[in-house]
Design a protein around this motif. Structure first.
Motif, PDB file in Angstrom:
ATOM      1  N   ILE A 100      -2.794   3.076   8.386  1.00 44.04           N
ATOM      2  CA  ILE A 100      -4.085   3.596   8.828  1.00 44.04           C
ATOM      3  C   ILE A 100      -4.430   4.847   8.014  1.00 44.04           C
ATOM      4  N   ASP A 101      -5.682   5.309   8.155  1.00 40.77           N
ATOM      5  CA  ASP A 101      -6.112   6.515   7.443  1.00 40.77           C
ATOM      6  C   ASP A 101      -6.261   7.676   8.413  1.00 40.77           C
ATOM      7  N   ASP A 102      -6.675   8.834   7.890  1.00 42.13           N
ATOM      8  CA  ASP A 102      -6.774  10.047   8.709  1.00 42.13           C
ATOM      9  C   ASP A 102      -7.667   9.851   9.929  1.00 42.13           C
ATOM     10  N   SER A 103      -8.800   9.213   9.736  1.00 38.89           N
ATOM     11  CA  SER A 103      -9.740   9.060  10.841  1.00 38.89           C
ATOM     12  C   SER A 103      -9.158   8.193  11.944  1.00 38.89           C
ATOM     13  N   PHE A 136       3.913   8.692  13.626  1.00 39.72           N
ATOM     14  CA  PHE A 136       2.994   8.601  12.500  1.00 39.72           C
ATOM     15  C   PHE A 136       3.672   9.193  11.269  1.00 39.72           C
ATOM     16  N   ILE A 137       3.845   8.377  10.233  1.00 35.22           N
ATOM     17  CA  ILE A 137       4.442   8.837   8.976  1.00 35.22           C
ATOM     18  C   ILE A 137       3.318   9.020   7.970  1.00 35.22           C
ATOM     19  N   ASP A 138       3.157  10.239   7.478  1.00 34.24           N
ATOM     20  CA  ASP A 138       2.077  10.589   6.553  1.00 34.24           C
ATOM     21  C   ASP A 138       2.563  10.464   5.115  1.00 34.24           C
ATOM     22  N   PHE A 139       1.855   9.677   4.329  1.00 36.88           N
ATOM     23  CA  PHE A 139       2.151   9.536   2.910  1.00 36.88           C
ATOM     24  C   PHE A 139       1.065  10.265   2.115  1.00 36.88           C
ATOM     25  N   ASP A 140       1.284  10.450   0.835  1.00 36.60           N
ATOM     26  CA  ASP A 140       0.279  11.134   0.029  1.00 36.60           C
ATOM     27  C   ASP A 140      -1.026  10.342   0.022  1.00 36.60           C
ATOM     28  N   ASP A 141      -2.111  11.033  -0.315  1.00 41.75           N
ATOM     29  CA  ASP A 141      -3.455  10.455  -0.321  1.00 41.75           C
ATOM     30  C   ASP A 141      -3.929  10.062   1.078  1.00 41.75           C
ATOM     31  N   SER A 142      -3.382  10.744   2.106  1.00 36.45           N
ATOM     32  CA  SER A 142      -3.842  10.556   3.494  1.00 36.45           C
ATOM     33  C   SER A 142      -3.717   9.118   3.971  1.00 36.45           C
ATOM     34  N   VAL A 143      -2.613   8.495   3.606  1.00 41.59           N
ATOM     35  CA  VAL A 143      -2.292   7.152   4.096  1.00 41.59           C
ATOM     36  C   VAL A 143      -1.138   7.291   5.082  1.00 41.59           C
ATOM     37  N   TRP A 144      -1.260   6.631   6.239  1.00 42.80           N
ATOM     38  CA  TRP A 144      -0.285   6.793   7.315  1.00 42.80           C
ATOM     39  C   TRP A 144       0.310   5.451   7.714  1.00 42.80           C
ATOM     40  N   ILE A 179       0.831  -1.203   0.000  1.00 43.02           N
ATOM     41  CA  ILE A 179       0.000   0.000   0.000  1.00 43.02           C
ATOM     42  C   ILE A 179       0.869   1.259   0.000  1.00 43.02           C
ATOM     43  N   LEU A 180       1.981   1.222   0.733  1.00 44.45           N
ATOM     44  CA  LEU A 180       2.833   2.411   0.890  1.00 44.45           C
ATOM     45  C   LEU A 180       3.851   2.570  -0.239  1.00 44.45           C
ATOM     46  N   ASP A 181       4.188   1.499  -0.898  1.00 48.11           N
ATOM     47  CA  ASP A 181       5.257   1.519  -1.891  1.00 48.11           C
ATOM     48  C   ASP A 181       4.983   2.531  -3.000  1.00 48.11           C
ATOM     49  N   GLY A 182       5.973   3.369  -3.274  1.00 42.74           N
ATOM     50  CA  GLY A 182       5.867   4.356  -4.343  1.00 42.74           C
ATOM     51  C   GLY A 182       5.233   5.665  -3.929  1.00 42.74           C
ATOM     52  N   ARG A 183       4.809   5.777  -2.706  1.00 50.89           N
ATOM     53  CA  ARG A 183       4.202   7.028  -2.232  1.00 50.89           C
ATOM     54  C   ARG A 183       5.274   7.990  -1.722  1.00 50.89           C
ATOM     55  N   THR A 184       4.857   9.239  -1.532  1.00 49.73           N
ATOM     56  CA  THR A 184       5.751  10.282  -1.040  1.00 49.73           C
ATOM     57  C   THR A 184       5.470  10.556   0.435  1.00 49.73           C
ATOM     58  N   VAL A 185       6.522  10.643   1.227  1.00 45.83           N
ATOM     59  CA  VAL A 185       6.384  11.000   2.638  1.00 45.83           C
ATOM     60  C   VAL A 185       6.098  12.496   2.714  1.00 45.83           C
ATOM     61  N   THR A 186       4.957  12.859   3.271  1.00 41.64           N
ATOM     62  CA  THR A 186       4.563  14.272   3.323  1.00 41.64           C
ATOM     63  C   THR A 186       4.715  14.885   4.709  1.00 41.64           C
ATOM     64  N   ASP A 187       4.729  14.069   5.754  1.00 41.81           N
ATOM     65  CA  ASP A 187       4.895  14.603   7.104  1.00 41.81           C
ATOM     66  C   ASP A 187       5.225  13.455   8.046  1.00 41.81           C
ATOM     67  N   VAL A 188       5.837  13.787   9.159  1.00 44.19           N
ATOM     68  CA  VAL A 188       6.130  12.805  10.202  1.00 44.19           C
ATOM     69  C   VAL A 188       5.876  13.479  11.538  1.00 44.19           C
ATOM     70  N   LYS A 189       5.128  12.815  12.404  1.00 37.43           N
ATOM     71  CA  LYS A 189       4.868  13.401  13.714  1.00 37.43           C
ATOM     72  C   LYS A 189       5.011  12.347  14.794  1.00 37.43           C
ATOM     73  N   ALA A 190       5.412  12.809  15.980  1.00 35.38           N
ATOM     74  CA  ALA A 190       5.489  11.950  17.153  1.00 35.38           C
ATOM     75  C   ALA A 190       4.505  12.465  18.185  1.00 35.38           C
ATOM     76  N   VAL A 191       3.796  11.547  18.805  1.00 31.22           N
ATOM     77  CA  VAL A 191       2.926  11.871  19.939  1.00 31.22           C
ATOM     78  C   VAL A 191       3.274  10.884  21.035  1.00 31.22           C
ATOM     79  N   GLY A 192       3.926  11.362  22.068  1.00 29.98           N
ATOM     80  CA  GLY A 192       4.362  10.463  23.117  1.00 29.98           C
ATOM     81  C   GLY A 192       5.307   9.418  22.572  1.00 29.98           C
ATOM     82  N   LYS A 193       4.953   8.154  22.743  1.00 24.23           N
ATOM     83  CA  LYS A 193       5.808   7.053  22.315  1.00 24.23           C
ATOM     84  C   LYS A 193       5.436   6.511  20.939  1.00 24.23           C
ATOM     85  N   GLN A 194       4.508   7.168  20.249  1.00 28.28           N
ATOM     86  CA  GLN A 194       4.078   6.694  18.937  1.00 28.28           C
ATOM     87  C   GLN A 194       4.492   7.665  17.849  1.00 28.28           C
TER      88      GLN A 194
END
Length: 331
Positions: free
Chosen positions: A174-177, A55-63, A38-53
């Motif tokens: 996972i997705d945005d929701s 989240f790497i954001d790829f295009d089309d709102s796939v994380w 699912i992730l292969d070939g996508r672009t990393v658009t953002d990366v965030k940390a919340v506590g110990k977790q």
């Protein structure tokens, strides 16, 4: 288990080297083949940390959600661009083993907290950052990308950098929701929100709970990022008995713990080490950065005299984790 400062440092390393880049994603171990597809070939658009977790954001709102857990760690290789504020001399990033903030003057921990050996998973890594590979004879890898070593759950490969994930507790697409749902269940993280509202939220939750404060600080739904080291040190610094029910801890004390966590978390992100002693200068500071025994008040000091009152530090189990505290200073 890596505490919050480590995960924030790893997220910043990802932003430096992968954000804006299209990546190949594979699962050398074979346990994440569907997610990798699912992730292969996508672009990393953002990366965030919340506590110990993280989240790497790829295009089309796939994380990609990653929780390192007890044994997880990231290995980096290639032409790694270093964030000057979190520069890591080489290798593994997970737990608390990143090197210091200045490559030329890094003070390296002798027990693995700031080295290539992971605290929770003592595995040697062949990964070297770019500054360390130039001109090195007998490098452990000669072509890029190097072959995966061991049980690599997921590999992210950009043109000049690669990141390998091993041993995570959670690794899922996972997705945005779903991202929103996960984060909503987490307590406030002062590195993301140090507002009065975040402090009020933390204080209100603690003050209505009959649960011992020593358990509440480890509950990621109460506050994000605190682990075993910071729990022991925060409670000692606040002079709070870890068995005290949250609802009996004075309001001003709970707020002081939040403010102290905010400050210590930032120190951890900038140095890569959990420095919890104050006002150290010169040789004392260098000694503390190099030796864990010299930078904590109570953690891992069971049976030794308290640095303040001389009473022997106690060790017990609380929440299935080791708890260190002084029965006199923390009445």
């Amino acid at each position: 288990m890596p505490e919050g400062h480590s995960v924030h440092r790893i997220a910043r390393q990802f932003r430096q080297n992968f954000q804006g880049h299209r990546v190949r994603v594979t699962s050398p171990q074979g346990r994440f083949v569907d997610g990798a597809a699912i992730l292969d070939g996508r672009t990393v658009t953002d990366v965030k940390a919340v506590g110990k977790q993280m989240f790497i954001d790829f295009d089309d709102s796939v994380w990609l959600r990653v929780h390192l857990g007890m044994y997880g760690a990231w290995d980096f290789a290639g032409e790694i661009t270093q964030d000057a504020t979190i520069a890591s001399a080489n290798g593994r990033m997970g737990h608390t083993n990143q090197r210091g903030t200045d490559l030329a003057a890094a003070i390296l921990d002798d027990a693995g907290e700031n080295s290539l050996s992971s605290i929770g998973a003592p595995r040697k890594t062949r990964v070297r950052m770019s500054e360390q590979t130039k001109g090195l004879a007998g490098s452990e890898w000669e072509t890029f990308p190097p072959e995966p070593v061991g049980a690599v759950r997921v590999r992210l490969l950009a043109e000049h950098a690669v990141a390998d994930l091993r041993g995570p507790t959670a690794c899922e697409v996972i997705d945005d929701s779903r991202v929103g749902e996960v984060i909503a269940k987490l307590g406030p993280d002062p590195l993301l929100d140090d507002s009065d509202e975040a402090e009020d939220r933390f204080t209100a939750v603690v003050r209505r709970k009959p649960t011992p404060i020593g358990l509440l600080l480890m509950d990621q739904s109460v506050v994000s990022g605190i682990g075993n080291v910071y729990r022991a040190e925060l409670l000692f610094r606040a002079g709070v008995n870890p068995h005290t029910p949250g609802k009996l801890v004075p309001d001003e004390t709970v707020r002081a713990i939040w403010q102290d966590w905010s400050r210590l978390l930032r120190i951890g992100v900038e140095t890569g080490q959990m420095m919890t002693m104050d006002n150290l200068t010169g040789d004392d500071y260098r000694k503390a950065m190099a030796h864990r025994d010299d930078r904590h008040w109570v953690y891992k000091r069971e049976g030794l005299p308290c640095r303040v009152c001389g009473t022997h530090i106690l060790l017990e189990e609380m929440g299935a984790r080791k708890l260190y505290w002084c029965p006199v200073c923390q009445r």
